[in-house]
Motif scaffolding. Structure first.
Motif, PDB file in Angstrom:
ATOM      1  N   GLY A 280       0.772  -1.234   0.000  1.00 22.65           N
ATOM      2  CA  GLY A 280       0.000   0.000   0.000  1.00 22.65           C
ATOM      3  C   GLY A 280       0.800   1.278   0.000  1.00 22.65           C
ATOM      4  N   PHE A 281       2.120   1.208  -0.068  1.00 23.27           N
ATOM      5  CA  PHE A 281       2.930   2.418  -0.111  1.00 23.27           C
ATOM      6  C   PHE A 281       3.235   2.773  -1.560  1.00 23.27           C
ATOM      7  N   SER A 282       3.131   4.062  -1.880  1.00 28.89           N
ATOM      8  CA  SER A 282       3.266   4.504  -3.269  1.00 28.89           C
ATOM      9  C   SER A 282       4.636   5.081  -3.590  1.00 28.89           C
ATOM     10  N   THR A 283       5.338   5.623  -2.589  1.00 28.22           N
ATOM     11  CA  THR A 283       6.484   6.498  -2.842  1.00 28.22           C
ATOM     12  C   THR A 283       7.547   6.306  -1.782  1.00 28.22           C
ATOM     13  N   THR A 284       8.802   6.350  -2.172  1.00 31.27           N
ATOM     14  CA  THR A 284       9.872   6.454  -1.186  1.00 31.27           C
ATOM     15  C   THR A 284      10.673   7.725  -1.439  1.00 31.27           C
ATOM     16  N   LEU A 285      10.996   8.427  -0.367  1.00 35.43           N
ATOM     17  CA  LEU A 285      11.859   9.601  -0.420  1.00 35.43           C
ATOM     18  C   LEU A 285      13.248   9.197   0.066  1.00 35.43           C
ATOM     19  N   ILE A 286      14.252   9.439  -0.763  1.00 32.42           N
ATOM     20  CA  ILE A 286      15.630   9.121  -0.391  1.00 32.42           C
ATOM     21  C   ILE A 286      16.335  10.425  -0.047  1.00 32.42           C
ATOM     22  N   PRO A 287      16.587  10.672   1.237  1.00 35.45           N
ATOM     23  CA  PRO A 287      17.246  11.923   1.624  1.00 35.45           C
ATOM     24  C   PRO A 287      18.708  11.925   1.193  1.00 35.45           C
ATOM     25  N   GLU A 288      19.222  13.123   0.948  1.00 32.65           N
ATOM     26  CA  GLU A 288      20.600  13.270   0.499  1.00 32.65           C
ATOM     27  C   GLU A 288      21.407  14.057   1.515  1.00 32.65           C
ATOM     28  N   LEU A 289      22.251  13.346   2.248  1.00 37.85           N
ATOM     29  CA  LEU A 289      23.259  13.965   3.098  1.00 37.85           C
ATOM     30  C   LEU A 289      24.525  13.123   2.972  1.00 37.85           C
ATOM     31  N   ASN A 290      25.651  13.782   2.863  1.00 38.58           N
ATOM     32  CA  ASN A 290      26.912  13.054   2.747  1.00 38.58           C
ATOM     33  C   ASN A 290      27.465  12.630   4.095  1.00 38.58           C
ATOM     34  N   LEU A 291      26.961  13.246   5.158  1.00 38.89           N
ATOM     35  CA  LEU A 291      27.278  12.842   6.519  1.00 38.89           C
ATOM     36  C   LEU A 291      25.997  12.345   7.174  1.00 38.89           C
ATOM     37  N   ASN A 292      26.154  11.472   8.161  1.00 41.85           N
ATOM     38  CA  ASN A 292      24.990  10.911   8.840  1.00 41.85           C
ATOM     39  C   ASN A 292      24.508  11.880   9.914  1.00 41.85           C
TER      40      ASN A 292
END
Length: 353
Positions: free
Chosen positions: A40-52
Motif C-alpha cells: 500500500g505504499f506509493s512512494t519512497t523519499l531518499i534523503p541526500e546527506l553526505n554525513l549521517n
C-alpha cells in the motif's frame, strides 16, 4: 491519500536510540522498498546527506542517487523521489542523471529540491556554502536549467551561478514536460522560490491548523503568479502505532529521552541556517524532520482519524518514518491503511478542493 516512506539510508530516525535494528545497507533498504510496494505504499523519499545527521558523522550512510538508481532496478511500482541539493551538483549532469533514472524506472522518478542547511557538511565535502537567500537564488537557476534541458534541444542559459551554451540532453525523461519537482521551505525566500519554480509542496510535520494555513498561503502565492495549482501537498510524519494509547506514550517517552548523542552534531546548523517558522526544541530534534508534530501516535483508530483530518485540509501525500522501519510499516499497512479507507467510506470524506 498516498502513503510514502523515507528510505532508511542513515540506519534509523532516532537520535537517542543507538541501534534501531535497521542497518544502513542497501540490502535492508531494498527489502523495505520491495515489501512497501506490495503493502500500500506509493512512494519512497531518499534523503541526500553526505554525513549521517541521525547517528553521527562517523556512522555509515548511503549515497542518495546511486541508491535511487539501484531501487529503480529492483522495484516495479514504487515512485522513487530523491533529494537534490544544488550546492553539491552540476545542473546539466543532474538533469542527465535524472533523465536516465526516469527511463530506467519507466517514469517513476521524482525530485525533492533542497537548498541545504548543514554548513559543516559543505565544508567537509568541498561545497560553497553561501548565505540563506543566496542558496535559494542558486536553486532557482539550477531548477531553470534542469527544466530547460528536459524540454529544449539545445538549451542555453547565463546567470549568476551557471552558464551554458547550446547544450544537448538526450534522451529526455519519460515524463514530459519533465520530472515532477517537489520542495519544502519555510522562509519567505524559500516559499516564494518554490511557488515560482516547483510542482509540489512538502512540509515538515505540524498541527492540522498549521498545515492548513501553509497550504492556503502557498495556493495564494501560485494564484498571484498566475501559475497552475500545485500538483500535490505532502507532509512528513513519524508514526508510533500500538495496541493501546499507554503503550504508544511509553514508546514516545523512550525515544525522546534527550541526552548527549552523536546525532545532535548538526542541531546548531539546522536551527541557525534554515530560517524556520517555529523554534525547534531539542526534544523535537530527537526524531528526524520534526515528525512528532502531526501526533500520529496512539492506536490505529486514533492515527486513522488524524490522517483523515489532514486529508480534509488538502494533504495528498504522507512521507512517513517508522522505527524499526520494516516491522512498523507492516503494522501500519495492516492496521491503519484499511481503517482509513473504511472510515473514509463511512463518512464520505473527500479532500478539500
Amino acid at each position: 491519500m498516498k502513503y510514502g516512506f523515507w528510505a532508511p539510508v542513515f540506519g534509523g530516525w532516532l537520535r537517542n536510540v543507538k541501534d534501531e535494528q535497521m542497518p544502513a545497507t542497501f540490502d535492508y533498504v531494498k527489502k523495505v522498498a520491495q515489501t512497501a510496494e506490495q503493502n500500500g505504499f506509493s512512494t519512497t523519499l531518499i534523503p541526500e546527506l553526505n554525513l549521517n545527521d541521525i547517528k553521527g558523522i562517523a556512522s555509515p550512510s548511503l549515497e542518495a542517487w546511486s541508491t535511487a538508481a539501484a531501487l529503480a532496478a529492483v522495484t516495479s511500482k514504487l515512485e522513487i523521489m530523491v533529494a537534490v541539493r544544488p550546492v553539491f551538483h552540476n545542473p546539466a549532469l543532474t538533469a542527465k542523471t535524472a533523465a536516465t533514472i526516469d527511463r530506467l524506472s519507466h517514469g517513476r522518478f521524482l525530485l525533492n529540491v533542497v537548498s541545504a542547511w548543514w554548513k559543516e557538511e559543505a565544508r567537509q565535502y568541498g561545497a560553497e556554502f553561501t548565505a540563506h537567500d543566496e542558496r535559494y537564488d542558486r536553486t532557482k537557476e539550477f531548477v531553470t536549467i534542469i527544466k530547460g534541458l528536459w524540454r529544449d534541444t539545445p538549451f542555453s542559459f547565463s546567470g549568476k551561478y551557471y552558464h551554458m551554451k547550446d547544450t544537448y540532453l538526450s534522451p529526455k525523461p519519460v515524463q514530459q514536460p519533465g520530472i515532477p519537482l517537489y520542495a519544502g521551505g519555510e522562509s519567505e525566500k524559500g516559499r516564494q522560490t518554490i511557488a515560482e519554480s516547483c510542482d509540489a509542496y512538502v512540509m515538515h510535520g505540524g498541527s492540522v491548523d498549521e498545515i492548513a494555513g501553509k497550504i492556503s498561503e502557498m495556493k495564494e502565492r501560485r494564484r498571484k503568479l498566475n501559475q497552475k495549482p500545485f500538483s500535490s501537498f505532502g507532509m512528513a510524519a513519524f508514526v508510533i502505532c500500538r495496541d493501546t494509547e499507554a503503550e504508544a506514550e511509553a514508546e514516545l517517552a523512550r525515544i525522546t529521552d534527550v541526552r548527549e548523542a552523536a546525532g545532535y552534531a548538526g542541531f546548531k546548523d539546522f536551527v541557525t541556517e534554515s530560517q524556520l517558522e517555529r523554534k525547534i526544541q531539542l526534544q523535537d530534534y530527537s526524531v528526524s524532520n520534526r515528525g512528532l508534530r502531526p501526533n500520529f501516535i496512539g492506536t490505529a483508530e486514533q492515527i486513522a482519524d488524524r490522517i483523515l483530518a489532514y486529508e480534509r485540509i488538502g494533504i495528498e501525500l504522507l512521507l512517513l518514518q517508522f522505527s524499526p522501519q520494516l516491522e512498523e510499516m507492516q503494522r501500519f499497512s495492516e492496521q491503519v491503511i484499511p481503517l482509513v479507507e473504511k472510515k473514509r467510506a463511512e463518512n464520505r470524506v473527500s479532500p478539500q478542493a
